[in-house]
Design an enzyme around this catalytic site. Structure first.
Site: not given
Ligand code: BGP
Length: 474
Positions: A179, A371
């Protein structure tokens, strides 16, 4: 049709949220260790409140987490029972380079991951390795100010060279920074950045981001040199912004906020700073210091695939009267058409299809969902069994949406790893109570519990999904 034959079904974890063993076998201290549970967590992860070491008043859940450091064989065996084709995990930088700037690695740390990868292989599971999942050695933060200092690129390069060489033949799929856009929203947890009063935070964040982008390109270069089989991906916290209304002001705002995230992948995948970003940085008064050769490096070593996390879509509104809701660190305007999880994250399966399509339209590279999942309160019976139909429903709808993106829209998708396939510590809140797993772990927010693992209802459900390559979702 449907998912490709070699579709990589599996689950994902991060070292600091599951391993524990924070000081074992020579491991050094990292930013992710010193973020406590409780009200101070948010100011600390956003770099506003300083926490460079443990104190007496706070509880630090990452110290022990679910103790996967000592349970990994048992945990991988459970993943294998579900039929995982891949297991996404991260390497703790400080196990391998405890301070970050040593020349020579810590053999015990290297050996630990070698054993983990061999265990995966033994169970026919392909490891998918995040090189840094938010972690940065504390020593690099104290001595260099973390990623704001260019020298971090060299230390990261050393880490990459070491692991690519040591794990050649064991690991093929790599992600450079988890991320990466989180550096803007949770700069201490995401990149070890702490701000002094009066500092131009944008300047620090974007300069640090530049260093990470260079490090990421460098990693891609080295990975391919060491083993042409290596596949390197970037990793984005994704989820499109919808305009709240068709008011062009809302639409424009949505586009602008989306670009704050796309900026990173634009560089990592297209190989250059996009025009809008150059203008925006200028407006913010940010001057990126580039070294000779940076632009060529970015251009030449773009990623092989694009991975991302998806929990929810988001909403942009210019009207301050609209309610705000929680959602993976960055809050958003509440979408009146969607339900929310117990933590206020809105549930939007079609948003996953929209996000997949947007990313594929923009980059035309293979995608990987690394995810996705539902954080919920689970209530186990006395055997640790949880009837988590809510989780099954969430995953079913999201898998259905991704199937549609693949089958009906032609998106190229390499795999899908659900977040927190075994219960672990929440990154945002530090809680154990926010559970994502197919496997229940007996541990609570205060650190009590036996750490016993038990299968939830979703365990057998996911096993069937994998066995039928996503055709039986019932
Ligand atoms: C992502 C992180 C993960 C993870 C997940 C769920 O941002 O990459 O580390 O934790 O979100 O978030 P949370 O743990 O806050 O529920």
């Amino acid at each position: 049709m449907g998912f490709r034959e070699d579709f990589l079904w599996g689950g994902a974890t991060a070292a600091n949220q599951c391993e524990g063993g924070y000081d074992e076998d020579g491991r050094g201290l990292a930013n992710v260790d010193v973020v406590p549970i409780g009200k101070d967590r948010l100011p600390i992860i956003s770099g506003k409140m300083k926490m460079f070491d443990f104190d007496e008043e706070h509880f630090y859940p990452a110290k022990k987490a679910i103790d996967m450091y000592h349970h990994y064989k048992e945990d991988i065996a459970l993943f294998a029972q579900m039929g995982f084709k891949t297991y996404r995990l991260s390497i703790a930088w400080t196990r391998i380079f405890p301070n970050g700037d040593e020349k020579e690695p810590n053999e015990a740390g290297l050996k630990f991951y070698e054993d983990v990868f061999k265990e995966c292989k033994k169970n026919h599971i392909e490891p998918l390795v995040t090189i840094t999942h938010f972690d940065c050695p504390m020593h690099l933060i104290k001595e260099y100010g973390s990623w704001r200092d260019r020298r971090l690129v060299g230390f990261y390069e050393n880490l990459c060279r070491t692991i690519f060489t040591r794990y050649k033949g064991l690991v093929k799929y790599w992600l450079t920074f988890n991320e990466i856009n989180m550096i803007l929203h949770a700069p201490f947890m995401g990149a070890g950045l702490y701000f002094e009063e009066g500092e131009n935070e944008d300047q620090v964040k974007y300069q640090a981001a530049h260093h990470e982008l260079i490090a990421s390109a460098m990693a891609t270069k080295i990975a391919h040199e060491i083993d042409p089989e290596n596949q390197v991906g970037c990793m984005l916290a994704a989820g499109n912004y919808y305009p709240y209304s068709c008011n062009p002001e809302d639409v424009w705002k949505g586009l602008q906020i989306d670009r704050e995230s796309y900026f990173f992948v634009d560089v990592q995948s297209r190989g250059e700073y996009p025009a809008y970003a150059l203008k925006d940085l200028e407006r913010k008064g940010v001057q990126i210091e580039m070294a000779d050769g940076d632009q060529e490096l970015l251009k030449k070593y773009t990623v092989d695939f694009i991975s991302f996390s998806y929990y929810s879509s988001r909403v942009a509104s210019t009207d301050p009267a609209h309610n705000v809701t929680e959602g993976n660190i960055f809050a958003s305007t509440k979408n009146p058409y969607l339900e929310s999880s117990e933590w206020g994250w809105q549930i939007d399966p079609l948003g996953l299809r929209i996000t997949l399509n947007t990313l594929y339209d923009r980059y035309q590279k293979p995608l990987f969902i690394v995810e996705n999942g539902l954080g919920a309160v689970d209530v186990p019976d006395k055997n640790g069994y949880v009837e988590d139909d809510y989780r099954i429903n969430y995953l079913r709808e999201h898998i259905e949406a991704m199937r549609a993106a693949v089958e009906e829209d032609g998106v190229e998708l390499l795999g899908y790893t659900t977040w927190g396939c075994i219960d672990l510590v929440s990154a945002g809140s530090g809680e154990m109570k926010k559970r994502y797993g197919f496997i229940y772990v007996d541990r609570d927010n205060e650190g009590n519990g036996t750490l016993k693992r038990s299968k939830k209802k979703s365990f057998d459900w996911y096993k069937k999904v994998i066995a039928t390559n996503g055709t039986d979702l019932a």
